[in-house]
Write a protein that holds these residues in place. Structure first.
Motif, PDB file in Angstrom:
ATOM      1  N   GLN A  76       2.657  -9.098 -15.459  1.00 41.96           N
ATOM      2  CA  GLN A  76       2.233 -10.163 -16.377  1.00 41.96           C
ATOM      3  C   GLN A  76       2.906 -10.005 -17.739  1.00 41.96           C
ATOM      4  OE1 GLN A  76       0.254 -12.867 -15.641  1.00 41.96           O
ATOM      5  NE2 GLN A  76       0.478 -12.112 -13.560  1.00 41.96           N
ATOM      6  N   LEU A  77       2.984  -8.779 -18.237  1.00 41.35           N
ATOM      7  CA  LEU A  77       3.607  -8.516 -19.527  1.00 41.35           C
ATOM      8  C   LEU A  77       5.081  -8.905 -19.523  1.00 41.35           C
ATOM      9  CD1 LEU A  77       3.484  -7.196 -22.388  1.00 41.35           C
ATOM     10  CD2 LEU A  77       4.197  -5.074 -21.254  1.00 41.35           C
ATOM     11  N   PHE A  78       5.814  -8.465 -18.504  1.00 38.32           N
ATOM     12  CA  PHE A  78       7.247  -8.784 -18.453  1.00 38.32           C
ATOM     13  C   PHE A  78       7.476 -10.276 -18.216  1.00 38.32           C
ATOM     14  CE2 PHE A  78       7.842  -4.171 -17.091  1.00 38.32           C
ATOM     15  CZ  PHE A  78       8.197  -3.781 -18.373  1.00 38.32           C
ATOM     16  N   GLY A  79       6.586 -10.914 -17.454  1.00 33.83           N
ATOM     17  CA  GLY A  79       6.699 -12.367 -17.273  1.00 33.83           C
ATOM     18  C   GLY A  79       6.484 -13.101 -18.593  1.00 33.83           C
ATOM     19  N   TRP A  80       5.495 -12.669 -19.354  1.00 31.28           N
ATOM     20  CA  TRP A  80       5.211 -13.267 -20.668  1.00 31.28           C
ATOM     21  C   TRP A  80       6.390 -13.047 -21.615  1.00 31.28           C
ATOM     22  CZ3 TRP A  80       3.947 -10.596 -25.353  1.00 31.28           C
ATOM     23  CH2 TRP A  80       3.502 -11.429 -26.380  1.00 31.28           C
ATOM     24  N   LEU A  81       6.953 -11.816 -21.617  1.00 32.56           N
ATOM     25  CA  LEU A  81       8.112 -11.537 -22.471  1.00 32.56           C
ATOM     26  C   LEU A  81       9.325 -12.363 -22.056  1.00 32.56           C
ATOM     27  CD1 LEU A  81       7.874  -7.660 -22.884  1.00 32.56           C
ATOM     28  CD2 LEU A  81       7.474  -9.402 -24.630  1.00 32.56           C
ATOM     29  N   ALA A  82       9.522 -12.583 -20.763  1.00 30.44           N
ATOM     30  CA  ALA A  82      10.651 -13.390 -20.293  1.00 30.44           C
ATOM     31  C   ALA A  82      10.509 -14.835 -20.748  1.00 30.44           C
ATOM     32  CB  ALA A  82      10.750 -13.327 -18.774  1.00 30.44           C
ATOM     33  N   VAL A  83       9.270 -15.345 -20.726  1.00 35.95           N
ATOM     34  CA  VAL A  83       9.054 -16.720 -21.190  1.00 35.95           C
ATOM     35  C   VAL A  83       9.328 -16.812 -22.682  1.00 35.95           C
ATOM     36  CG1 VAL A  83       7.269 -18.479 -21.564  1.00 35.95           C
ATOM     37  CG2 VAL A  83       7.449 -17.336 -19.351  1.00 35.95           C
ATOM     38  N   ILE A  84       8.924 -15.798 -23.452  1.00 39.34           N
ATOM     39  CA  ILE A  84       9.178 -15.814 -24.900  1.00 39.34           C
ATOM     40  C   ILE A  84      10.678 -15.746 -25.185  1.00 39.34           C
ATOM     41  CG2 ILE A  84       8.932 -14.452 -27.002  1.00 39.34           C
ATOM     42  CD1 ILE A  84       6.106 -13.800 -26.140  1.00 39.34           C
ATOM     43  N   VAL A  85      11.390 -14.865 -24.480  1.00 40.97           N
ATOM     44  CA  VAL A  85      12.830 -14.681 -24.737  1.00 40.97           C
ATOM     45  C   VAL A  85      13.649 -15.862 -24.256  1.00 40.97           C
ATOM     46  CG1 VAL A  85      14.843 -13.258 -24.169  1.00 40.97           C
ATOM     47  CG2 VAL A  85      12.661 -12.158 -24.763  1.00 40.97           C
ATOM     48  N   PHE A  86      13.394 -16.336 -23.054  1.00 41.56           N
ATOM     49  CA  PHE A  86      14.237 -17.370 -22.446  1.00 41.56           C
ATOM     50  C   PHE A  86      13.651 -18.766 -22.529  1.00 41.56           C
ATOM     51  CE2 PHE A  86      15.262 -13.434 -20.057  1.00 41.56           C
ATOM     52  CZ  PHE A  86      16.556 -13.296 -20.504  1.00 41.56           C
ATOM     53  N   GLY A  87      12.441 -18.926 -22.988  1.00 39.32           N
ATOM     54  CA  GLY A  87      11.803 -20.241 -23.095  1.00 39.32           C
ATOM     55  C   GLY A  87      11.126 -20.618 -21.787  1.00 39.32           C
ATOM     56  N   ASN A  88      10.428 -21.741 -21.836  1.00 42.31           N
ATOM     57  CA  ASN A  88       9.709 -22.208 -20.651  1.00 42.31           C
ATOM     58  C   ASN A  88      10.701 -22.732 -19.603  1.00 42.31           C
ATOM     59  OD1 ASN A  88       7.147 -21.634 -21.617  1.00 42.31           O
ATOM     60  ND2 ASN A  88       6.969 -23.623 -22.645  1.00 42.31           N
ATOM     61  N   PRO A  89      10.448 -22.429 -18.334  1.00 43.75           N
ATOM     62  CA  PRO A  89      11.349 -22.943 -17.288  1.00 43.75           C
ATOM     63  C   PRO A  89      11.138 -24.444 -17.127  1.00 43.75           C
ATOM     64  CG  PRO A  89       9.517 -21.760 -16.306  1.00 43.75           C
ATOM     65  CD  PRO A  89       9.410 -21.586 -17.794  1.00 43.75           C
ATOM     66  N   PRO A  90      12.176 -25.160 -16.691  1.00 51.65           N
ATOM     67  CA  PRO A  90      12.010 -26.619 -16.480  1.00 51.65           C
ATOM     68  C   PRO A  90      11.010 -26.880 -15.362  1.00 51.65           C
ATOM     69  CG  PRO A  90      14.134 -25.874 -15.649  1.00 51.65           C
ATOM     70  CD  PRO A  90      13.511 -24.721 -16.349  1.00 51.65           C
ATOM     71  N   ALA A  91      10.235 -27.949 -15.509  1.00 52.94           N
ATOM     72  CA  ALA A  91       9.186 -28.262 -14.538  1.00 52.94           C
ATOM     73  C   ALA A  91       9.685 -29.004 -13.359  1.00 52.94           C
ATOM     74  CB  ALA A  91       8.101 -29.091 -15.201  1.00 52.94           C
TER      75      ALA A  91
END
Length: 91
Positions: A76-91
């Motif tokens: 969960q932590l690394f997923g949250w950090l990936a979203v912060i670094v790379f932005g939200n994925p396209p829906a």
């Protein structure tokens, strides 16, 4: 370390003698020796009591649950950090 008893053979001599003896045995004798050694070792096995078995099982299950929680938390932590670094994925 100096040896105090001269008549006592060194470990190397004993190991070499064991290897020479094992090399001289035929395959069937080696198999029979192996089976005898297996039965000798099996006689040394002590089966746990029911209480010990339940205790060991509980310890293993608690350990597995704790490790699952740690891995889940890190995921969960690394997923949250990936979203912060790379932005939200396209829906």
């Amino acid at each position: 370390m100096a040896r105090k008893i001269v008549d006592e053979p060194s470990e190397d001599v004993v190991e070499n003698a064991k290897k020479d003896r094992a090399a001289k045995r035929n395959p069937f004798a080696r198999i029979a020796l192996f089976i005898r050694q297996v039965f000798t070792e099996l006689k040394k096995v002590v089966t746990p009591t029911r209480r010990e078995l339940l205790n060991y099982t509980l310890v293993v299950l608690v350990f597995v649950v704790i490790m699952m929680a740690i891995v889940f938390g890190l995921d969960q932590l690394f997923g949250w950090l990936a979203v912060i670094v790379f932005g939200n994925p396209p829906a």
